[in-house]
Motif scaffolding. Sequence first.
Motif, PDB file in Angstrom:
ATOM      1  N   PHE A  77      38.178  42.803  35.338  1.00 48.01           N
ATOM      2  CA  PHE A  77      37.187  41.860  35.813  1.00 48.01           C
ATOM      3  C   PHE A  77      35.882  41.985  35.044  1.00 48.01           C
ATOM      4  CE2 PHE A  77      39.898  42.313  39.600  1.00 48.01           C
ATOM      5  CZ  PHE A  77      40.311  41.004  39.649  1.00 48.01           C
ATOM      6  N   ASP A  78      36.017  42.288  33.785  1.00 48.49           N
ATOM      7  CA  ASP A  78      34.800  42.476  32.999  1.00 48.49           C
ATOM      8  C   ASP A  78      33.987  41.201  32.835  1.00 48.49           C
ATOM      9  OD1 ASP A  78      36.278  44.965  30.871  1.00 48.49           O
ATOM     10  OD2 ASP A  78      35.203  45.110  32.765  1.00 48.49           O
ATOM     11  N   LYS A 260      37.011  24.875  32.422  1.00 50.29           N
ATOM     12  CA  LYS A 260      36.942  23.764  33.394  1.00 50.29           C
ATOM     13  C   LYS A 260      37.915  24.037  34.540  1.00 50.29           C
ATOM     14  CE  LYS A 260      34.962  20.530  30.346  1.00 50.29           C
ATOM     15  NZ  LYS A 260      35.539  20.701  28.994  1.00 50.29           N
ATOM     16  N   ARG A 261      39.084  24.519  34.210  1.00 47.40           N
ATOM     17  CA  ARG A 261      40.069  24.790  35.277  1.00 47.40           C
ATOM     18  C   ARG A 261      39.520  25.834  36.254  1.00 47.40           C
ATOM     19  NH1 ARG A 261      46.167  24.119  32.840  1.00 47.40           N
ATOM     20  NH2 ARG A 261      45.590  22.757  31.127  1.00 47.40           N
ATOM     21  N   TYR A 262      38.878  26.838  35.677  1.00 47.06           N
ATOM     22  CA  TYR A 262      38.342  27.902  36.526  1.00 47.06           C
ATOM     23  C   TYR A 262      37.234  27.342  37.431  1.00 47.06           C
ATOM     24  CZ  TYR A 262      36.453  32.468  37.853  1.00 47.06           C
ATOM     25  OH  TYR A 262      36.013  33.556  38.567  1.00 47.06           O
ATOM     26  N   LYS A 263      36.366  26.549  36.814  1.00 47.10           N
ATOM     27  CA  LYS A 263      35.275  25.936  37.584  1.00 47.10           C
ATOM     28  C   LYS A 263      35.837  25.058  38.708  1.00 47.10           C
ATOM     29  CE  LYS A 263      31.573  22.549  37.111  1.00 47.10           C
ATOM     30  NZ  LYS A 263      30.591  21.916  36.254  1.00 47.10           N
ATOM     31  N   ILE A 264      36.875  24.314  38.390  1.00 48.52           N
ATOM     32  CA  ILE A 264      37.484  23.420  39.382  1.00 48.52           C
ATOM     33  C   ILE A 264      38.079  24.227  40.539  1.00 48.52           C
ATOM     34  CG2 ILE A 264      39.420  21.799  39.727  1.00 48.52           C
ATOM     35  CD1 ILE A 264      38.782  20.797  36.804  1.00 48.52           C
ATOM     36  N   GLY A 399      40.425  37.925  32.599  1.00 52.19           N
ATOM     37  CA  GLY A 399      39.946  38.352  33.913  1.00 52.19           C
ATOM     38  C   GLY A 399      40.009  37.207  34.920  1.00 52.19           C
ATOM     39  N   GLN A 400      39.533  36.039  34.488  1.00 51.13           N
ATOM     40  CA  GLN A 400      39.545  34.883  35.393  1.00 51.13           C
ATOM     41  C   GLN A 400      40.975  34.477  35.733  1.00 51.13           C
ATOM     42  OE1 GLN A 400      37.266  31.983  33.214  1.00 51.13           O
ATOM     43  NE2 GLN A 400      35.306  32.920  33.762  1.00 51.13           N
ATOM     44  N   LEU A 401      41.836  34.526  34.726  1.00 51.89           N
ATOM     45  CA  LEU A 401      43.241  34.192  34.980  1.00 51.89           C
ATOM     46  C   LEU A 401      43.811  35.154  36.028  1.00 51.89           C
ATOM     47  CD1 LEU A 401      45.884  32.664  34.297  1.00 51.89           C
ATOM     48  CD2 LEU A 401      46.337  34.436  32.602  1.00 51.89           C
ATOM     49  N   GLY A 402      43.463  36.439  35.867  1.00 53.14           N
ATOM     50  CA  GLY A 402      43.940  37.441  36.832  1.00 53.14           C
ATOM     51  C   GLY A 402      43.521  37.076  38.246  1.00 53.14           C
ATOM     52  N   CYS A 403      42.252  36.680  38.385  1.00 50.15           N
ATOM     53  CA  CYS A 403      41.752  36.308  39.727  1.00 50.15           C
ATOM     54  C   CYS A 403      42.540  35.130  40.286  1.00 50.15           C
ATOM     55  CB  CYS A 403      40.282  35.910  39.662  1.00 50.15           C
ATOM     56  SG  CYS A 403      39.213  37.250  39.210  1.00 50.15           S
ATOM     57  N   LEU A 404      42.800  34.141  39.447  1.00 46.44           N
ATOM     58  CA  LEU A 404      43.519  32.950  39.931  1.00 46.44           C
ATOM     59  C   LEU A 404      44.963  33.287  40.293  1.00 46.44           C
ATOM     60  CD1 LEU A 404      41.040  31.321  39.123  1.00 46.44           C
ATOM     61  CD2 LEU A 404      42.547  29.631  38.092  1.00 46.44           C
ATOM     62  N   VAL A 405      45.584  34.118  39.464  1.00 48.22           N
ATOM     63  CA  VAL A 405      46.992  34.458  39.718  1.00 48.22           C
ATOM     64  C   VAL A 405      47.132  35.254  41.010  1.00 48.22           C
ATOM     65  CG1 VAL A 405      48.937  35.846  38.876  1.00 48.22           C
ATOM     66  CG2 VAL A 405      47.725  34.324  37.309  1.00 48.22           C
ATOM     67  N   GLY A 431      36.208  37.348  41.543  1.00 42.03           N
ATOM     68  CA  GLY A 431      36.445  38.716  41.085  1.00 42.03           C
ATOM     69  C   GLY A 431      35.392  39.680  41.568  1.00 42.03           C
ATOM     70  N   ASP A 432      34.876  39.406  42.777  1.00 38.64           N
ATOM     71  CA  ASP A 432      33.814  40.256  43.282  1.00 38.64           C
ATOM     72  C   ASP A 432      34.390  41.466  44.016  1.00 38.64           C
ATOM     73  OD1 ASP A 432      31.553  41.350  44.352  1.00 38.64           O
ATOM     74  OD2 ASP A 432      30.643  39.414  44.806  1.00 38.64           O
ATOM     75  N   LYS A 433      34.570  42.521  43.260  1.00 44.70           N
ATOM     76  CA  LYS A 433      35.191  43.725  43.818  1.00 44.70           C
ATOM     77  C   LYS A 433      34.346  44.325  44.934  1.00 44.70           C
ATOM     78  CE  LYS A 433      36.500  45.791  39.783  1.00 44.70           C
ATOM     79  NZ  LYS A 433      36.988  46.902  38.966  1.00 44.70           N
ATOM     80  N   HIS A 434      33.040  44.225  44.741  1.00 48.30           N
ATOM     81  CA  HIS A 434      32.123  44.864  45.683  1.00 48.30           C
ATOM     82  C   HIS A 434      32.362  44.340  47.100  1.00 48.30           C
ATOM     83  CE1 HIS A 434      28.491  46.410  47.454  1.00 48.30           C
ATOM     84  NE2 HIS A 434      28.198  45.178  47.866  1.00 48.30           N
ATOM     85  N   LEU A 435      32.432  43.005  47.196  1.00 56.92           N
ATOM     86  CA  LEU A 435      32.596  42.414  48.529  1.00 56.92           C
ATOM     87  C   LEU A 435      33.937  42.764  49.137  1.00 56.92           C
ATOM     88  CD1 LEU A 435      30.937  38.918  48.159  1.00 56.92           C
ATOM     89  CD2 LEU A 435      30.301  40.773  49.704  1.00 56.92           C
ATOM     90  N   MET A 436      34.968  42.794  48.292  1.00 59.68           N
ATOM     91  CA  MET A 436      36.290  43.087  48.826  1.00 59.68           C
ATOM     92  C   MET A 436      36.376  44.504  49.365  1.00 59.68           C
ATOM     93  SD  MET A 436      37.621  40.277  48.625  1.00 59.68           S
ATOM     94  CE  MET A 436      39.035  40.877  49.511  1.00 59.68           C
TER      95      MET A 436
END
Length: 482
Positions: A77-78, A260-264, A399-405, A431-436
């Motif tokens: 999640f860098d 764009k996909r991530y933003k959507i 990282g973003q792909l990981g979050c979506l998957v 990808g906010d690890k802190h909150l999780m």
Amino acid sequence: MVGSTPTFVRRKDDEKDNLNKPKRVSLGEALHLKPKEEHLSCSSSAHDLRHLEEEKEKENIASPRGTLEVCMNDFDFDSPPLAKREASCSSTRAHNNWSNFFKLLKKKSFKRLGSLTHFISPKIPKWKSRSSRESHVLSKLYNFNSSWVTFNPSDLRKATHNFDSENIIGRGGFADVYKGCLQDGQLIAVKKLNKGTTEEKTAGFLSELGVIAHVDHRNTAKLVGCCVEGEMQLVFELSTLGSLGSLLHGSDKNKLDWSKRYKIALGIADGLLYLHESCHRRIIHRDIKAENILLTENFEPQICDFGLAKWLPEQWTHYNVSKFEGTFGYFAPEYFMHGIVDEKTDVYSFGVLLLEIITGRPAVDHLQQNIVIWAKPLLNGNHIKDLIDPSLGDDYDRGQLGCLVITASLCIEQTPLLRPRMRQIVTLLRGDKHLMQFPRARGNRPLERTYSEELLDAHEYNSTKYLTQLKRHQEIALGMES
Ligand SMILES: Nc1ncnc2c1ncn2[C@@H]1O[C@H](COP(=O)(O)OP(=O)(O)OP(=O)(O)O)[C@@H](O)[C@H]1O
């Protein structure tokens, strides 16, 4: 088994240009003015399931079995999270107007909150003309949102060049949508209901209007006003890029690069979180799909089509419906097996939508293959590279792909209990690890599954059974039964 098994209502319409679109089960037919049977009654398993979930959430607001945290640690999640966006609530004035609206209607029951006509109609003397009854309802709605414009038919004819077919920008199961331009230059989309009798169209119109009336968020479609003389039409701000579905599965796919996909994905999650938690009422959309996500010129997603949306009173665990409405490919298992509707059914549909965004594949393809059945083995085997839309090449943020998957795979869990809520999803996607990790830091109980959850999972939602049922229901619904 919970409640009665819903009956499949097969869509009749045969729009040629919609052949590759996910099929929406006929709301038109289901609406055919026999009110749908919906009840609060929960059988023990549904009730227990929801109760268990609520108990669990009271104790620990993290994921039911720690999956989220485990998954979060498995990915990189860098990459910096996008700026946090706040879900905005409607104004207090709007809230007061809404309360007044319902006081005026002398509400007795919120049984069909999504459909105003059911508790409005009895209040209007039968001898009054339809237009008079409609005016009554509409005047209350307009009281609620005074910024809406009342269009007369000639305004909209002018704006759309007399509803020229050239101006059709969308065809849903129940409406044609025309692009138009008002005299002041504002671009609009006119939703003209085209299925069913006048009564049915009126019911659909008021139902959608009744929900959208108090929806106000940057990720929901913006109503400009409506026209009630002659045919009833809803007028929205035009979303210049059309729907996510048309881009993702059309020739302009290349416009949807990874960022764009991530933003959507984030925007849709924000919009759904707002509907579920920040709106004055809990709203379950019930038809989250790529065609119902509009895109502004900045690729800001807006959830549209509130024709099936329901208000869920706070004290209710869920709705129980006996007729299917929605779109094949996006149905949650508890919905097609037991007719249960609640936030988690939207979460499941959102998971399917995420899979579409990641893979570029439709929810149900031209061979009637369901994206969940296709993706599950790849997700289980962690074959992430095989999931990604080939048209993206290597052009995506790992990282973003990981979050979506991760999010997608949790959202399509067969047990609703194991699906995250939209609040958690918004956090996961960023990808906010802190909150999780927050609940652990507060010393809450470790995330273990209870015996009854295990039992419930094993008994009712056995994975093989689930996939088989999913396939079978789809076959029945699409008339492929052998
Ligand atoms: N404000 C808008 N701007 C641009 N295009 C729009 C707008 N509203 C709707 N559309 C287009 O029209 C299509 C159909 O609209 P909508 O989903 O509201 O109709 P529907 O008949 O309720 O559809 P469904 O079959 O999902 O019930 C959308 O998928 C989209 O392509």
